[in-house]
Design an enzyme around this catalytic site. Structure first.
Site, short mmCIF file in Angstrom:
data_model
loop_
_atom_site.label_atom_id
_atom_site.label_comp_id
_atom_site.label_asym_id
_atom_site.label_seq_id
_atom_site.Cartn_x
_atom_site.Cartn_y
_atom_site.Cartn_z
CE LYS A 110 -2.11 -37.08 0.75
NZ LYS A 110 -1.57 -36.10 1.68
CE LYS A 136 -5.83 -35.83 -0.07
NZ LYS A 136 -4.84 -35.18 0.70
C1 PBG Z 1 -0.80 -32.80 2.69
C2 PBG Z 1 -2.09 -32.89 1.99
C3 PBG Z 1 -2.36 -32.80 0.62
C4 PBG Z 1 -3.73 -32.84 0.49
C5 PBG Z 1 -4.27 -32.97 1.76
N1 PBG Z 1 -3.24 -33.02 2.68
C6 PBG Z 1 -1.45 -32.60 -0.54
C7 PBG Z 1 -0.46 -33.59 -0.92
O1 PBG Z 1 -0.39 -34.70 -0.40
O2 PBG Z 1 0.33 -33.20 -1.78
C8 PBG Z 1 -4.46 -32.73 -0.80
C9 PBG Z 1 -5.85 -32.23 -0.71
C10 PBG Z 1 -6.43 -31.76 -1.98
O3 PBG Z 1 -5.87 -31.93 -3.08
O4 PBG Z 1 -7.53 -31.20 -1.91
N2 PBG Z 1 0.02 -33.89 2.55
#
Ligand code: PBG
Length: 330
Positions: A195, A253
């Site tokens: 991520k 992601k």
């Molecule tokens: C929580 C999380 C996030 C997303 C999914 N789980 C936001 C972040 O990390 O700030 C983002 C998903 C999206 O942008 O569609 N940590």
């Protein structure tokens, strides 16, 4: 004799094009994310994500009837709590919004695969994905304790797949251990293994009210736990580590800016691979389509196909329902 080959021969008709199509997206592999919040009969527009809403659990049940017709069989749930605090209490309470919603959904739609996002950011008053230490750092190991509690509470509520998205080190192991010890040894973990610290989460943070707060001794971004967008080899190490710790499904992601990472992961690992077309990737297309600058359906199908072509087995996308509907008539 023949001066050149003619690839156009295989583009002559729609059905010939379908016959030789190398990559087909199908509804079974799509996951539709939803935001759920307390209340009754609430369906609130999300300004930064046209076409997406914050639902109360009862309103979400209605929406899921339409989803079932589209053919999408999996959803990913995000909770928006009424109150935030410094312990993320709302994230692991058995009366928490996700826990209540999962119970209600599984009762009405036992066959629907309900994946629950495990993270603390939406539940913490400072908006970070872990516990803030007195020195102003994100305390990794203190966070693990809460995260495994959150995962267990989701399991008890009836979640079908646990999806940790916090990016703390060792969280897959901590969650796996707690599931094993509590008779949930058969519950899959889909880890947000890779991520990146991405600008494309902007609209999501607006939707979930989960932006990191600013202030003294509060990190202003998530760069000490989410990955540097420049790193591909590190992504491979994260995935290897998560498999060792007990993850069943790996994830990359965002998806679109990281197609090379998806491809490399596909080549290296046998485990099922998910990719998340995140909020910014969704809203970018929506915004351009609203201005009449591109064809929305074609763009969404093109983008989703590219993610599958890169090697993803599973695609999480806010367009999942629409796309599944469109695919029927393609
Ligand atoms: C929580 C999380 C996030 C997303 C999914 N789980 C936001 C972040 O990390 O700030 C983002 C998903 C999206 O942008 O569609 N940590």
């Amino acid at each position: 004799m023949f001066p050149f080959n003619r690839p156009r021969r295989l583009r002559n008709s729609k059905n010939i094009r379908k016959l030789v199509r190398e990559t087909n997206v199908h509804a079974d592999q799509l996951v539709m994310p939803y935001f759920v919040q307390a209340g009754k009969n609430r369906k609130e527009k999300i300004d930064s994500m046209p076409g997406q809403f914050r639902f109360s659990p009862d309103a979400l049940l209605k929406e899921l009837e339409a989803l079932a017709k589209s053919g999408v069989k999996s959803i990913l749930l995000f909770g928006i709590p009424e109150k935030k605090d410094l312990k993320a209490s709302g994230a692991f309470s058995d009366r928490g919004i996700v826990q209540m919603a999962v119970c209600a959904i599984k009762k009405e739609f036992p066959e629907l695969t309900v994946i629950t996002d495990v993270c603390l950011c939406a539940y913490m008053s400072h908006g970070h994905c872990g516990v803030l230490s007195e020195r102003g750092n994100i305390d990794n190991d203190a966070s693990l304790k809460i995260l495994s509690q959150v995962a267990l509470s989701h399991a008890e509520a009836g979640s079908d797949i646990i999806a940790p998205s916090d990016m703390m080190d060792g969280r897959v192991r901590a969650i796996r251990e707690s599931l094993e010890q509590n008779y949930f040894e058969n519950l899959p973990i889909m880890s947000y293994s890779v991520k990146y610290a991405s600008a494309f989460y902007g609209p999501f943070r607006d939707a979930a009210h989960s932006s990191p707060q600013t202030g003294k001794k509060i990190p202003k971004d998530r760069k000490t736990y989410q990955m540097d967008p420049a790193n591909l080899r590190e992504a491979m190490r994260e995935m290897k580590q998560d498999l060792k710790e007990g993850a069943d499904i790996l994830m990359v992601k965002p998806a679109l800016a990281y197609l090379d990472v998806i491809r490399e992961a596909r080549n290296r690992f046998d485990a099922p691979l998910a990719a998340y077309l995140v909020s910014g990737e969704y809203s970018m297309i929506k915004a351009a389509a609203q201005k009449g600058w591109l064809d929305e359906k074609q763009a969404i199908l093109e983008v989703t196909t590219s993610v599958v072509r890169a090697g993803a087995d599973i695609v999480i996308s806010y367009s999942a329902k629409d796309l599944a509907d469109w695919l029927k008539s393609c």
